[in-house]
Design an enzyme around this catalytic site. Structure first.
Site, PDB file in Angstrom:
ATOM      1  N   GLY A 203       1.054  -1.466   0.016  1.00 46.82           N
ATOM      2  CA  GLY A 203       0.558  -0.072   0.038  1.00 46.82           C
ATOM      3  C   GLY A 203       1.237   1.501   0.251  1.00 46.82           C
ATOM      4  O   GLY A 203       1.973   0.952  -0.976  1.00 46.82           O
ATOM      5  N   SER A 204       0.411   2.409   0.736  1.00 45.22           N
ATOM      6  CA  SER A 204       0.946   4.046   0.562  1.00 45.22           C
ATOM      7  C   SER A 204       2.420   4.274   1.000  1.00 45.22           C
ATOM      8  O   SER A 204       3.019   4.878   1.209  1.00 45.22           O
ATOM      9  CB  SER A 204      -0.036   4.472   1.730  1.00 45.22           C
ATOM     10  OG  SER A 204      -1.021   4.481   0.797  1.00 45.22           O
ATOM     11  N   THR A 205       2.683   2.535   1.811  1.00 40.64           N
ATOM     12  CA  THR A 205       4.492   3.194   2.638  1.00 40.64           C
ATOM     13  C   THR A 205       5.591   2.614   0.881  1.00 40.64           C
ATOM     14  O   THR A 205       6.071   2.606   1.358  1.00 40.64           O
ATOM     15  CB  THR A 205       4.433   1.486   2.935  1.00 40.64           C
ATOM     16  OG1 THR A 205       4.319   0.400   2.282  1.00 40.64           O
ATOM     17  CG2 THR A 205       3.866   1.399   3.919  1.00 40.64           C
ATOM     18  N   MET A 206       5.073   2.995  -0.461  1.00 41.75           N
ATOM     19  CA  MET A 206       5.838   2.515  -1.481  1.00 41.75           C
ATOM     20  C   MET A 206       5.707   4.334  -1.784  1.00 41.75           C
ATOM     21  O   MET A 206       6.602   4.429  -3.125  1.00 41.75           O
ATOM     22  CB  MET A 206       5.067   1.660  -2.824  1.00 41.75           C
ATOM     23  CG  MET A 206       4.823   0.136  -1.832  1.00 41.75           C
ATOM     24  SD  MET A 206       6.707  -0.178  -1.835  1.00 41.75           S
ATOM     25  CE  MET A 206       7.260  -0.175   0.144  1.00 41.75           C
TER      26      MET A 206
END
Length: 569
Positions: free
Chosen positions: A295-298
């Site tokens: 998810g948004s950790t990228m």
């Protein structure tokens, strides 16, 4: 009777006496000759035959090597135990102590007797394994012919379920079955020795004559983990799983300067010292073997790729209006319309629209290549059995939807350990380090994957995520500057994505002024009212990271906040 008959009778008697005498002399001669032969020509043979019935070469078990944490605290040790076995062919079935033996070994007396009777030709049969030395002494005292006691070792794990996913366990024969017990079985188990012993007619060792070969103990193995941090992370992760009724969870703590794994914990777990009710679901070291979409950790990686492309600068602004974007007929949305956002704002607000616009404006492989260079889509090479490399697809220029979703963490899969490694360059001025589960004597050689300036800029952006205007204010640690990124990804199911099943993630770094620690928390499928990474994983990060920084004596770098906290009390 005539005189002639008398003479003949006497002569016959004399002949018979001489015959008997000669026979006796011959028999005596044979006996003497045999005795001489036994004491001369056949003495060596007879001595050998006698020794074969009383002298035995026995194996002496080798002490299995210790597994310890980085400070030498034991994670796996070998304790002396005994094995009780029977030689049914030699066992005295009439011995009155057989019922007492059965009671000592918690066996049914009649069943024990039947087992021995039903196997009259066997020379070996286990009765009880891994009994205490005290119990073995009681068995020896019973003095039953055919019942034997062998000394051996049993593996014991002082930390129980806290470190079992790394350490693993051995079977009853001392062979590694899981974890590093399996991966380093050959190194740990050592080589047994051989000793010449004298046995009595009941097969019991009565004298140790000499050692033929000394046992070679196994080598010790020092892991990189710090047991203090391991306990801390395990306690908080277990509490989070219970609080949010999650299916599972993992947490990884890395040393940002060396790449060493300081703690690695999973839920559910199991007690390796008591595996009678072992649930196979608890065996997996999920931080290394289970993959998920991050998810948004990228998003920090996508922003870093944009800055590295040369097409964007730190101060550039992206218009995310009207809060969504259409890509080949698919809509990608933000939580609301954030309007114009600079690079920092895209990270602070976790804007899907912002990172999609960045990704689609760059070369088609720019984001994917940086992810790969930072360790995604390839194994971490820790040597741990069953390690997964995740999935990082190659995307063509025409695959715009896939490129768009990749920019905010969909369409790829990672392990928690891989995700933690990918954040090391942000903490280490752009240099990626290899991951190590073993204690290192010196810092490894790293690989530069981004300019130091870009790494520092993105690290500063991530610090805003834990502020009141960010998505993870619950990740803040009193007295320290910390940064990171939340991730809340729908779980993939057959035919698409589940609407009500999530992976809640937080990846963070501390302290920002001089990064020392990288940590990832992943909670799988929380079922309470809260499921966002900022509400589920971030609080775990805060509690654990705060303890880690204090235990490692890392000085605070946010004195102003710490002073305000003290004043408010």
């Amino acid at each position: 009777m005539s005189n002639e008959e008398v003479v003949q009778t006497q002569a016959a008697k004399g002949w018979r006496l001489w015959l008997v005498f000669i026979a006796l002399v011959l028999i005596s001669g044979v006996i003497v000759a045999k005795m001489v032969s036994l004491y001369t020509a056949e003495q060596a043979f007879l001595q050998k035959q006698g020794d074969a019935r009383s002298l035995r070469t026995r194996l002496t078990p080798a002490h299995r090597g210790l597994i310890t944490d980085r400070h030498g605290d034991p994670l796996a040790v070998s304790a002396p135990v005994a094995t009780i076995w029977a030689d049914p062919k030699e066992t005295d079935l009439q011995n009155s102590n057989l019922p007492q033996l059965a009671r000592l070994l918690s066996l049914n007396p009649q069943s024990l007797l039947n087992s021995l009777k039903e196997n009259p030709s066997r020379r070996f049969m286990y009765l009880k394994r891994q009994v205490t030395p005290e119990l073995a002494e009681h068995v020896n005292d019973l003095n039953i012919r055919g019942i034997h006691v062998d000394q051996t070792f049993r593996r014991f794990y002082p930390t129980g379920e806290v470190s079992t996913h790394l350490v693993g366990f051995t079977n009853v024969d001392g062979k590694g079955q899981e974890g590093f017990e399996l991966a380093f079985d050959e190194m740990l188990h050592g080589e047994p020795g051989r000793a010449l012993v004298l046995q009595d007619r009941k097969g019991r060792t009565i004298k140790h004559l000499k050692s033929l070969q000394e046992a070679d103990p196994g080598e010790d193995l020092a892991l990189s983990i710090d047991l203090r941090l391991q306990y801390l992370a395990y306690r908080e992760l277990k509490d989070a799983v219970q609080t949010h009724k999650a299916d599972s969870a993992s947490a990884v703590i890395l040393d940002a300067r060396t790449g060493e794994v300081l703690a690695l914990v999973n839920q559910p777990s199991y007690n390796p010292n008591d595996r009678r009710n072992l649930n196979p679901n608890g065996l997996r070291n999920r931080a290394v073997t289970d993959i998920f979409e991050p998810g948004s950790t990228m998003k920090p990686i996508t922003v870093a790729a944009a800055l590295m492309s040369g097409d964007y600068q730190f101060e550039d602004v992206i218009d995310t209006s009207p809060g969504y974007i259409r890509v080949r007929g698919s809509s990608i949305r933000d939580h609301r319309n954030y309007g114009e956002l600079d690079m920092t704002g895209i990270i602070t607000k976790s804007s899907n629209v912002g990172v999609v616009k960045l990704a689609l404006s760059m070369e088609s492989d720019a984001v994917r290549n940086l992810m790969f260079n930072m360790g995604l889509g390839q194994p971490t090479n820790t040597g741990f059995p069953g390690e997964r490399s995740g999935v990082l697809p190659f995307l063509s220029e025409r695959q715009e939807v896939e490129r768009a979703t990749l920019s905010y963490g969909y369409g790829l899969s990672v392990t928690p350990l891989q995700l933690a490694q990918s954040y090391i360059p942000f903490a280490n001025r752009g240099v990626k380090l290899p991951i190590s589960l073993y204690k290192l004597d010196e810092k490894p050689k790293g690989e530069r994957v981004m300019p130091a300036e870009v790494a520092t800029q993105v690290l500063g952006m991530m610090e805003t995520v834990v502020t009141p205007i960010g998505t993870a204010k619950q990740a803040a640690v009193t007295g320290y500057r910390v940064g990171g990124k939340t991730g809340t990804a729908h779980k993939a199911v057959a035919g698409g994505y589940a609407e009500d099943a999530y992976a809640s993630v937080f990846a963070g770094i501390a302290p920002i002024s001089d990064p020392r620690i990288v940590m990832v928390v992943m909670v799988d499928n929380p079922k309470g009212q809260e499921y966002y990474g900022g509400a589920v994983a971030a609080p775990v990060f805060s509690r654990v990271m705060g303890g880690v920084l204090r235990l490692m004596n890392i000085p605070p770098d946010n004195w102003e906040e710490a002073s305000m906290q003290v004043a408010s009390k």
